[in-house]
Design a protein around this motif. Structure first.
Motif, PDB file in Angstrom:
ATOM      1  N   LEU A  95      66.851 102.083  -6.285  1.00 15.58           N
ATOM      2  CA  LEU A  95      65.949 103.271  -7.960  1.00 15.58           C
ATOM      3  C   LEU A  95      65.357 104.322  -7.580  1.00 15.58           C
ATOM      4  O   LEU A  95      64.603 103.802  -6.647  1.00 15.58           O
ATOM      5  N   HIS A 107      63.329 105.667  -9.967  1.00 17.94           N
ATOM      6  CA  HIS A 107      62.766 105.630 -10.954  1.00 17.94           C
ATOM      7  C   HIS A 107      61.243 106.135 -10.852  1.00 17.94           C
ATOM      8  O   HIS A 107      60.911 106.936 -11.673  1.00 17.94           O
ATOM      9  N   ASP A 108      60.677 106.043  -9.428  1.00 15.66           N
ATOM     10  CA  ASP A 108      59.078 106.051  -9.668  1.00 15.66           C
ATOM     11  C   ASP A 108      58.946 106.931  -7.900  1.00 15.66           C
ATOM     12  O   ASP A 108      58.429 107.039  -7.439  1.00 15.66           O
ATOM     13  N   ARG A 141      63.873 113.139  -7.818  1.00 13.19           N
ATOM     14  CA  ARG A 141      64.389 113.757  -9.499  1.00 13.19           C
ATOM     15  C   ARG A 141      64.173 115.562  -9.170  1.00 13.19           C
ATOM     16  O   ARG A 141      65.084 115.670 -10.394  1.00 13.19           O
ATOM     17  N   ARG A 195      66.852 117.681 -10.122  1.00 12.74           N
ATOM     18  CA  ARG A 195      66.728 118.877 -11.026  1.00 12.74           C
ATOM     19  C   ARG A 195      67.909 120.075 -10.892  1.00 12.74           C
ATOM     20  O   ARG A 195      68.082 120.350 -11.128  1.00 12.74           O
ATOM     21  N   PRO A 241      72.247 110.407 -14.527  1.00 13.47           N
ATOM     22  CA  PRO A 241      70.668 111.539 -15.271  1.00 13.47           C
ATOM     23  C   PRO A 241      69.802 110.443 -14.019  1.00 13.47           C
ATOM     24  O   PRO A 241      70.062 109.326 -13.954  1.00 13.47           O
ATOM     25  N   HIS A 242      68.711 111.388 -14.570  1.00 19.11           N
ATOM     26  CA  HIS A 242      67.397 110.457 -13.725  1.00 19.11           C
ATOM     27  C   HIS A 242      66.519 110.010 -13.552  1.00 19.11           C
ATOM     28  O   HIS A 242      66.928 109.304 -12.181  1.00 19.11           O
ATOM     29  N   GLN A 243      67.139 109.359 -14.542  1.00 19.21           N
ATOM     30  CA  GLN A 243      66.558 107.438 -14.757  1.00 19.21           C
ATOM     31  C   GLN A 243      67.600 106.386 -13.532  1.00 19.21           C
ATOM     32  O   GLN A 243      66.399 105.003 -13.342  1.00 19.21           O
ATOM     33  N   TRP A 244      68.815 106.947 -13.742  1.00 19.15           N
ATOM     34  CA  TRP A 244      69.429 106.075 -12.492  1.00 19.15           C
ATOM     35  C   TRP A 244      69.964 106.613 -11.374  1.00 19.15           C
ATOM     36  O   TRP A 244      71.318 106.392 -10.913  1.00 19.15           O
ATOM     37  N   HIS A 291      70.267 106.291  -7.505  1.00 16.23           N
ATOM     38  CA  HIS A 291      70.398 105.533  -6.939  1.00 16.23           C
ATOM     39  C   HIS A 291      70.964 105.645  -5.689  1.00 16.23           C
ATOM     40  O   HIS A 291      71.986 106.054  -5.496  1.00 16.23           O
ATOM     41  N   TRP A 296      76.511 103.715 -17.809  1.00 15.63           N
ATOM     42  CA  TRP A 296      75.116 103.897 -17.517  1.00 15.63           C
ATOM     43  C   TRP A 296      74.220 102.823 -18.384  1.00 15.63           C
ATOM     44  O   TRP A 296      73.175 102.989 -18.634  1.00 15.63           O
ATOM     45  N   TRP A 319      72.898  99.926 -17.840  1.00 16.24           N
ATOM     46  CA  TRP A 319      72.625  99.067 -16.649  1.00 16.24           C
ATOM     47  C   TRP A 319      71.591  98.278 -17.257  1.00 16.24           C
ATOM     48  O   TRP A 319      70.159  99.059 -17.303  1.00 16.24           O
TER      49      TRP A 319
END
Length: 220
Positions: free
Chosen positions: A30, A32-33, A38, A42, A58-61, A63, A195, A197
């Motif tokens: 993942l 996310h950090d 990201r 984008r 989604p940027h959060q997911w 992977h 999503w 997750w």
């Protein structure tokens, strides 16, 4: 992934989907950090803005799928714990892995950023596959054969010509170097496009090696 497709396909049409309340366990890297990943996604999304028939990730997911461990109903909580312990043991001997994203790969159902060099990620994949086998007696399933590590930026949700999509996104994005320091066991509940997750734990790389910062394992 090659040659370039002439037509995009609807990923969700005719695809077997799990109903809400039923899930599948995946080993995912993942991001996310990782703000650099990201930012790259984008830019891809901006290039694709306004095009119909695309489901942007989604940027959060964001992977990198490494292995499908199996259906949650077929893996007990005890087996999940064994899987995590074995993955921790095996991954502790593998240094964090640096790869580059930037080259765009086209699949009729998805738009992908290749992770290069692919071979650098093989020890991580083999470690979680071994942990899955020790815990469940099964090897798990690769999402693609041969395994081509990648980060998906969008899925196709319509049958349409591929040329406008390829023209908009192009063959490359600016290179993005990212260091993989851990991998997560994630429960994906219900249909993919929802999503829903739930990360269960993140297992760090390289904790048994000198001069490697320890990443904390987090259960959620």
């Amino acid at each position: 992934m090659s040659p370039l497709p002439e037509q995009m396909a609807d990923r969700w049409q005719g695809r077997r989907m799990l109903p809400p309340g039923q899930g599948q366990l995946y080993w995912h890297v993942l991001f996310h950090d990782h703000p650099e990943v990201r930012a790259t996604a984008r830019e891809a999304h901006q290039r694709l803005a306004g095009l119909p028939g695309l489901h942007l990730v989604p940027h959060q997911w964001l992977h990198l799928t490494t292995l499908i461990a199996g259906l949650k109903d077929e893996i007990t909580d005890e087996q999940v714990n064994v899987m995590l312990v074995e993955a921790d043991r095996l991954l502790s001997r593998i240094r964090p892995i640096t790869v580059t994203l930037g080259r765009v790969l086209y699949h009729p159902e998805a738009l992908l950023l290749e992770a290069r060099p692919a071979d650098a990620l093989t020890p991580m994949r083999e470690a979680v596959q071994a942990a899955t086998r020790i815990a469940t007696g099964r090897e798990g399933v690769l999402a693609h054969t041969p395994w081509t590590p990648h980060v998906t930026v969008a899925y196709s949700s319509a049958v349409q010509p591929a040329a406008p999509v390829i023209a908009a996104l192009g063959r490359r994005l600016p290179d993005c170097e990212v260091t993989v320091r851990g991998i997560s066991l994630v429960l994906q509940d219900g249909p993919e496009y929802a999503w829903d997750w739930r990360p269960i734990a993140e297992v760090p790389l390289g904790t048994a090696l000198p001069n490697t910062a320890r990443c904390e394992r987090t259960h959620r």
